[in-house]
Design a protein around this motif. Sequence first.
Motif, PDB file in Angstrom:
ATOM      1  N   PHE A   6       5.702   8.484  -6.712  1.00  0.00           N
ATOM      2  CA  PHE A   6       5.943   7.721  -7.937  1.00  0.00           C
ATOM      3  C   PHE A   6       5.499   6.295  -7.601  1.00  0.00           C
ATOM      4  O   PHE A   6       6.227   5.563  -6.932  1.00  0.00           O
ATOM      5  CB  PHE A   6       7.440   7.767  -8.287  1.00  0.00           C
ATOM      6  N   PRO A   7       4.257   5.909  -7.953  1.00  0.00           N
ATOM      7  CA  PRO A   7       3.749   4.602  -7.532  1.00  0.00           C
ATOM      8  C   PRO A   7       4.659   3.451  -7.953  1.00  0.00           C
ATOM      9  O   PRO A   7       5.127   3.386  -9.086  1.00  0.00           O
ATOM     10  CB  PRO A   7       2.393   4.503  -8.227  1.00  0.00           C
ATOM     11  N   ILE A   8       4.908   2.554  -7.002  1.00  0.00           N
ATOM     12  CA  ILE A   8       5.714   1.363  -7.241  1.00  0.00           C
ATOM     13  C   ILE A   8       4.782   0.170  -7.087  1.00  0.00           C
ATOM     14  O   ILE A   8       4.223  -0.058  -6.020  1.00  0.00           O
ATOM     15  CB  ILE A   8       6.885   1.292  -6.255  1.00  0.00           C
TER      16      ILE A   8
ATOM     17  N   LYS B 114       0.833  -1.205   0.000  1.00  0.00           N
ATOM     18  CA  LYS B 114       0.000   0.000   0.000  1.00  0.00           C
ATOM     19  C   LYS B 114       0.868   1.256   0.000  1.00  0.00           C
ATOM     20  O   LYS B 114       0.607   2.201  -0.748  1.00  0.00           O
ATOM     21  CB  LYS B 114      -0.928  -0.009   1.216  1.00  0.00           C
ATOM     22  N   GLU B 115       1.899   1.281   0.830  1.00  0.00           N
ATOM     23  CA  GLU B 115       2.800   2.437   0.894  1.00  0.00           C
ATOM     24  C   GLU B 115       3.480   2.679  -0.452  1.00  0.00           C
ATOM     25  O   GLU B 115       3.601   3.815  -0.896  1.00  0.00           O
ATOM     26  CB  GLU B 115       3.864   2.244   1.986  1.00  0.00           C
TER      27      GLU B 115
ATOM     28  N   ASN C 170      14.560   5.474  -2.886  1.00  0.00           N
ATOM     29  CA  ASN C 170      14.055   6.649  -2.170  1.00  0.00           C
ATOM     30  C   ASN C 170      12.714   6.368  -1.512  1.00  0.00           C
ATOM     31  O   ASN C 170      12.454   6.825  -0.393  1.00  0.00           O
ATOM     32  CB  ASN C 170      13.942   7.850  -3.108  1.00  0.00           C
ATOM     33  N   ALA C 171      11.846   5.621  -2.186  1.00  0.00           N
ATOM     34  CA  ALA C 171      10.527   5.295  -1.626  1.00  0.00           C
ATOM     35  C   ALA C 171      10.659   4.429  -0.376  1.00  0.00           C
ATOM     36  O   ALA C 171       9.960   4.658   0.620  1.00  0.00           O
ATOM     37  CB  ALA C 171       9.673   4.592  -2.674  1.00  0.00           C
ATOM     38  N   PHE C 172      11.566   3.462  -0.417  1.00  0.00           N
ATOM     39  CA  PHE C 172      11.767   2.623   0.771  1.00  0.00           C
ATOM     40  C   PHE C 172      12.397   3.424   1.903  1.00  0.00           C
ATOM     41  O   PHE C 172      12.005   3.285   3.065  1.00  0.00           O
ATOM     42  CB  PHE C 172      12.596   1.377   0.431  1.00  0.00           C
ATOM     43  N   ARG C 173      13.346   4.267   1.577  1.00  0.00           N
ATOM     44  CA  ARG C 173      13.973   5.107   2.596  1.00  0.00           C
ATOM     45  C   ARG C 173      12.912   5.992   3.258  1.00  0.00           C
ATOM     46  O   ARG C 173      12.871   6.125   4.488  1.00  0.00           O
ATOM     47  CB  ARG C 173      15.070   5.951   1.956  1.00  0.00           C
TER      48      ARG C 173
ATOM     49  N   ASP D  53      15.623   1.000 -15.837  1.00  0.00           N
ATOM     50  CA  ASP D  53      16.895   1.270 -15.160  1.00  0.00           C
ATOM     51  C   ASP D  53      16.856   2.567 -14.359  1.00  0.00           C
ATOM     52  O   ASP D  53      17.356   2.622 -13.235  1.00  0.00           O
ATOM     53  CB  ASP D  53      18.042   1.341 -16.175  1.00  0.00           C
ATOM     54  N   ASP D  54      16.264   3.608 -14.926  1.00  0.00           N
ATOM     55  CA  ASP D  54      16.267   4.904 -14.241  1.00  0.00           C
ATOM     56  C   ASP D  54      15.242   4.991 -13.109  1.00  0.00           C
ATOM     57  O   ASP D  54      15.128   6.022 -12.449  1.00  0.00           O
ATOM     58  CB  ASP D  54      16.085   6.051 -15.236  1.00  0.00           C
ATOM     59  N   GLU D  55      14.509   3.924 -12.863  1.00  0.00           N
ATOM     60  CA  GLU D  55      13.535   3.903 -11.764  1.00  0.00           C
ATOM     61  C   GLU D  55      14.109   3.314 -10.475  1.00  0.00           C
ATOM     62  O   GLU D  55      13.482   3.401  -9.423  1.00  0.00           O
ATOM     63  CB  GLU D  55      12.287   3.127 -12.186  1.00  0.00           C
TER      64      GLU D  55
END
Length: 132
Positions: free
Chosen positions: A93-95, A86-87, A121-124, A113-115
């Motif tokens: 930037f939806p993952i 969900k997070e 960053n999203a996990f951090r 590659d550029d994602e």
Amino acid sequence: LRHYRNIEKEMDAIPTLRLMTLPFDHIESKAKTLFEMLENIGDQRLSVDLIDIFSRPGGGSLPLLKLPSKGVGVKVQGISANTIEKEMRNNEFPIIGRIEEDLFVMDLRTILDDELQLIKNAFRHMLKKAGS
């Protein structure tokens, strides 16, 4: 439709076909890179695994097609796989990933590659938001 007329020359112009035909070693290399990037976050709560998976690009046109791929599976102590999913989906930037055996799994066939840095960053951000 013009691109489909000369499919060999235009493969890069059709993102789905380009991703479906990526060489496995390129997918594996991206998976190892993302694995290392997430490991380097350095948060003890974060557990990252490289896993063998299958991509299922079929939908209605090829429902049984399974392509070998490489995934990065993530667990976070104190955060359920459903909450991670969900997070990530609600990230700026939806993952998009899937849940397998209580892991949030990202298929590296579907990630550009550029994602990779955006994912790190999203996990951090999620870990920071969850506190220590």
